[in-house]
Design a protein around this motif. Structure first.
Motif, short mmCIF file in Angstrom:
data_model
loop_
_atom_site.label_atom_id
_atom_site.label_comp_id
_atom_site.label_asym_id
_atom_site.label_seq_id
_atom_site.Cartn_x
_atom_site.Cartn_y
_atom_site.Cartn_z
N LEU B 33 0.83 -1.21 0.00
CA LEU B 33 0.00 0.00 0.00
C LEU B 33 0.86 1.26 0.00
CD1 LEU B 33 -2.93 -1.03 2.37
CD2 LEU B 33 -2.94 -0.87 -0.12
N MET B 34 1.94 1.22 0.75
CA MET B 34 2.84 2.39 0.77
C MET B 34 3.48 2.59 -0.61
SD MET B 34 2.82 3.90 3.78
CE MET B 34 4.28 4.79 4.28
N LEU B 35 3.86 1.48 -1.25
CA LEU B 35 4.46 1.56 -2.59
C LEU B 35 3.45 2.12 -3.59
CD1 LEU B 35 6.48 -1.78 -2.87
CD2 LEU B 35 7.40 0.54 -3.11
N LEU B 36 2.22 1.65 -3.49
CA LEU B 36 1.16 2.11 -4.38
C LEU B 36 0.96 3.63 -4.24
CD1 LEU B 36 -1.27 1.33 -6.29
CD2 LEU B 36 -2.64 1.22 -4.23
N LEU B 37 0.92 4.04 -2.98
CA LEU B 37 0.74 5.45 -2.69
C LEU B 37 1.86 6.29 -3.31
CD1 LEU B 37 -1.19 7.08 -0.83
CD2 LEU B 37 0.63 7.03 0.85
N LYS B 38 3.07 5.78 -3.12
CA LYS B 38 4.24 6.47 -3.66
C LYS B 38 4.12 6.62 -5.18
CE LYS B 38 8.66 7.66 -4.02
NZ LYS B 38 8.95 9.09 -3.86
N TYR B 39 3.74 5.53 -5.82
CA TYR B 39 3.65 5.49 -7.28
C TYR B 39 2.58 6.46 -7.78
CZ TYR B 39 3.40 3.46 -11.95
OH TYR B 39 3.42 3.27 -13.31
N VAL B 40 1.40 6.44 -7.12
CA VAL B 40 0.30 7.32 -7.53
C VAL B 40 0.71 8.78 -7.35
CG1 VAL B 40 -2.04 8.09 -6.92
CG2 VAL B 40 -1.53 5.64 -7.08
N ILE B 41 1.30 9.08 -6.22
CA ILE B 41 1.65 10.47 -5.92
C ILE B 41 2.75 10.98 -6.86
CG2 ILE B 41 2.80 11.88 -4.16
CD1 ILE B 41 0.96 10.43 -2.15
N ASP B 42 3.71 10.10 -7.15
CA ASP B 42 4.79 10.50 -8.06
C ASP B 42 4.27 10.79 -9.45
OD1 ASP B 42 6.65 10.40 -6.14
OD2 ASP B 42 7.58 8.51 -6.76
N SER B 43 3.15 10.15 -9.83
CA SER B 43 2.61 10.36 -11.17
C SER B 43 1.69 11.58 -11.21
CB SER B 43 1.85 9.11 -11.62
OG SER B 43 0.75 8.90 -10.78
N LEU B 44 1.54 12.26 -10.09
CA LEU B 44 0.70 13.47 -10.05
C LEU B 44 1.56 14.68 -9.68
CD1 LEU B 44 -2.36 12.10 -8.00
CD2 LEU B 44 -2.35 12.59 -10.45
N PRO B 45 2.41 15.15 -10.59
CA PRO B 45 3.29 16.26 -10.23
C PRO B 45 2.49 17.53 -9.93
CG PRO B 45 3.44 15.78 -12.58
CD PRO B 45 2.58 14.73 -11.99
N GLY B 46 1.24 17.57 -10.44
CA GLY B 46 0.39 18.74 -10.25
C GLY B 46 0.10 19.07 -8.79
N LEU B 47 0.21 18.04 -7.93
CA LEU B 47 -0.07 18.26 -6.52
C LEU B 47 0.77 19.39 -5.93
CD1 LEU B 47 -0.40 14.67 -4.98
CD2 LEU B 47 -2.16 16.42 -5.16
N ALA B 48 2.02 19.46 -6.40
CA ALA B 48 2.93 20.46 -5.86
C ALA B 48 2.42 21.88 -6.14
CB ALA B 48 4.32 20.26 -6.44
N HIS B 49 1.72 22.06 -7.29
CA HIS B 49 1.20 23.38 -7.64
C HIS B 49 0.21 23.88 -6.61
CE1 HIS B 49 3.19 23.64 -11.44
NE2 HIS B 49 2.73 22.45 -11.80
N GLY B 51 0.46 23.35 -3.58
CA GLY B 51 1.17 23.53 -2.32
C GLY B 51 1.12 22.29 -1.43
N VAL B 52 0.81 21.13 -2.03
CA VAL B 52 0.74 19.90 -1.25
C VAL B 52 2.14 19.28 -1.22
CG1 VAL B 52 -0.25 17.60 -1.10
CG2 VAL B 52 -1.65 19.51 -1.89
N ARG B 53 2.65 19.09 0.00
CA ARG B 53 3.94 18.40 0.11
C ARG B 53 3.66 16.97 0.55
NH1 ARG B 53 6.86 21.60 4.03
NH2 ARG B 53 8.07 19.71 4.33
N VAL B 54 3.93 16.04 -0.37
CA VAL B 54 3.58 14.64 -0.14
C VAL B 54 4.21 14.11 1.14
CG1 VAL B 54 3.90 12.33 -1.05
CG2 VAL B 54 3.15 14.17 -2.56
N SER B 55 5.44 14.52 1.39
CA SER B 55 6.14 13.99 2.56
C SER B 55 5.41 14.35 3.86
CB SER B 55 7.58 14.49 2.58
OG SER B 55 7.55 15.90 2.53
N ASP B 56 4.59 15.41 3.82
CA ASP B 56 3.84 15.79 5.02
C ASP B 56 2.78 14.75 5.36
OD1 ASP B 56 5.34 18.01 4.91
OD2 ASP B 56 3.69 19.41 4.44
#
Lengths: 300, 249
Positions: B33-49, B51-56
């Motif tokens: 599940l953690m790997l899946l999350l990582k993969y999904v989030i990495d494929s959504l670079p738009g999140l950073a726009h 102001g979402v910091r994934v590591s948070d």
């Protein structure tokens, strides 16, 4: 053990010294919704005997056994086990009670050794390793002690379950259909074990739906609809049965049914003056099983 | 009392070791599940726009996974013990209610601890969240959360008569936990009524401690209040579970 446990133990020992009843049940009633599982059941068992509870499926056997083990909140009535209240003093009672549920109820992924260590270890029997060995040898599972239970046959699981009930060498054994699903050879060996335990002064309370097993008990109660129909020795129950007398008179046979042949047979034969023409008298008494079955039928 | 609880915990752990497939799965699932999350989030670079910091979020999601798995597992096992008759047998064999509850907590907490270790390794290396500085606070919070999860599972299992009846209880805890705990939506942004609701969701307090310590960089001492509340939830649930554990029919 805590000091409280010691006090309870002391109380229990003084009541065990009293040679009275092992189990006293008075007017026990329990309903599950619309179904009445127990409806005023009463019985008394003597220490050092095998007491059999006989009845068809759904007659209230398991509910009664749960009440003895302190696993039931009855709607009415009273259960006393080894001189103590089965519900209130259940923790004290259980130190002297071994319980074998209807289904094996063990951990299937663990071995007999591990199950015995877990279930039999709580009451801290002295020298548990030796006790486990003794118990597993008694039920002839010592050779399979390390194999997980899911590799066992039904009969072997029953034996492991019996072993768990025996672990702390309890004064009273409460066994719910111990021989259900057990093959005839193994059943014989179970009954030999029960007799051995009785000889050692243990009290056994067991339920069965096998009518022929009632014959092996010292005392039998027939239960139906949550009520005890009769509670007598197997012989006394058998005497309730009819005796079929076949008289062969000059080649012709005549059949008569008697209630109690000891009293009625001489009178019957008087009719014939016990003359020499009476060639042969053969008696066929109803078996215990037949008597119990007809008792159940009448009650319905 | 303690000896009996330890016997139960030892038996549970032995069962885990015996059931290799199950053990493997309960450790693999959080990892996957953690790997899946990582993969999904990495494929959504738009999140950073936005102001979402994934590591948070990684540490909060790690906590959520441990909570979820420990809760579901402990609900099912106790119901299984009841239907299999092993619970009745435990009672007659001399185990008491409080010993059974504390034994189950001890037994399943070791499993939860192994899962915690795994998700923390994922959080550290997959999401590159620096947790070393606060590792004691993080581990303590995760363990307190595991106690809450097992306590909640044991308590709610009293209301299910068979394993099938357990299933409605799973979303009932898991979805409010995700929505109200502040893990995704900050508690302050919720309507007042839901804010009140969030206070009775145990995960809220774990999220508060972990966000404070790991994301905002405050000291564990400053987060002591929510931590004690989380622990209080755990102990309350255990007491409730041992009083409601049905011994007699």
């Amino acid at each position: 053990m805590s000091p409280v446990d010691h006090t309870n133990h002391g109380d229990l020992m003084s009541s065990i010294a009293d040679p009275g009843a092992a189990i006293v049940i008075e007017d026990l009633g329990k309903r599950y919704g619309a179904i009445s599982a127990l409806d005023g059941a009463s019985l008394t068992t003597v220490r050092g005997q095998i007491y059999g509870l006989v009845g068809p499926n759904g007659s209230g056997k398991t509910t009664l056994i749960k009440a003895i083990c302190g696993l039931l909140k009855p709607d009415r009535g009273r259960v006393e086990v080894l001189g103590l209240d089965a519900a209130r003093d259940r923790h004290a009672v259980r130190k002297h009670l071994g319980y074998m549920p209807q289904t094996p109820s063990l951990y299937d992924d663990l071995s007999p050794l591990e199950n015995l260590r877990f279930f039999g270890g709580a009451f801290r029997p002295p020298d548990i390793g030796e006790r486990i060995r003794e118990t597993l040898e008694f039920v002839q599972l010592w050779d399979r002690r390390d194999d997980p239970l899911h590799t066992f046959s039904g009969g072997m699981r029953q034996r492991a379950s019996l072993a768990c009930a025996l672990m702390h060498d309890p004064e009273l054994l409460v066994l719910d259909e111990p021989t259900a699903g057990v093959d005839p050879v193994l059943r014989q060996s179970f009954w030999r074990r029960f007799a051995e335990l009785c000889d050692k002064g243990r009290t056994i309370f067991l339920s069965t739906n096998q009518m022929d097993e009632a014959l092996r008990c010292d005392h039998v109660a027939v239960i139906l609809g949550g009520r005890i129909l009769v509670s007598e020795t197997p012989e006394a129950i058998r005497r309730r049965g009819k005796t079929r007398v076949t008289l062969e008179i000059e080649g012709k046979s005549r059949e008569v049914e008697l209630d109690g042949y000891e009293e009625e047979l001489p009178r019957l034969l008087e009719e014939y003056g016990l003359q020499k023409r009476v060639g042969r008298i053969s008696l066929k008494r109803q078996s215990l099983e037949e008597v119990i079955l007809s008792l159940l039928k009448e009650a319905k | 009392m303690i000896r009996h609880s330890l016997l139960i915990a030892a038996r549970i752990n032995r069962q885990f070791l015996r059931d290799r497939r199950y053990l493997g799965m309960s450790l693999m699932v959080p990892l996957i599940l953690m790997l899946l999350l990582k993969y999904v989030i990495d494929s959504l670079p738009g999140l950073a726009h936005f102001g979402v910091r994934v590591s948070d979020y990684a540490i909060l999601i790690a906590a959520y996974l441990v909570h979820f798995l420990a809760y579901v597992l402990s609900t099912i096992v106790l119901v299984r013990d009841r239907t299999a008759g092993t619970l009745s047998r435990m009672f007659v064999s001399g185990y008491r209610r409080r010993e059974i509850v504390s034994g189950y907590v001890a037994g399943y907490s070791t499993v939860a601890a192994a899962q915690t270790a795994l998700v923390l390794v994922c959080t550290r290396y997959l999401f590159d969240v620096k947790i070393e500085r606060d590792i004691a606070a993080v581990v303590l919070t995760m363990l307190a959360l595991a106690i809450v999860s097992v306590g909640l599972g044991l308590f709610l299992s009293n209301f299910a008569r068979n394993e099938g009846q357990v299933f409605p209880f799973i979303p009932m805890v898991i979805i409010p936990s995700a929505l109200l705990s502040g893990m995704i939506i900050p508690v302050g942004d919720l309507p007042t009524v839901l804010q009140w609701c969030s206070y009775i969701v145990p995960l809220t307090w774990a999220v508060k401690v972990l966000r404070g310590v790991v994301v905002d960089g405050s000291s564990f001492y400053s987060q002591l209040m929510p931590f004690l509340l989380l622990l209080g939830f755990g102990l309350t649930l255990l007491v409730l579970a041992s009083f409601t554990l049905r011994e007699k029919e």
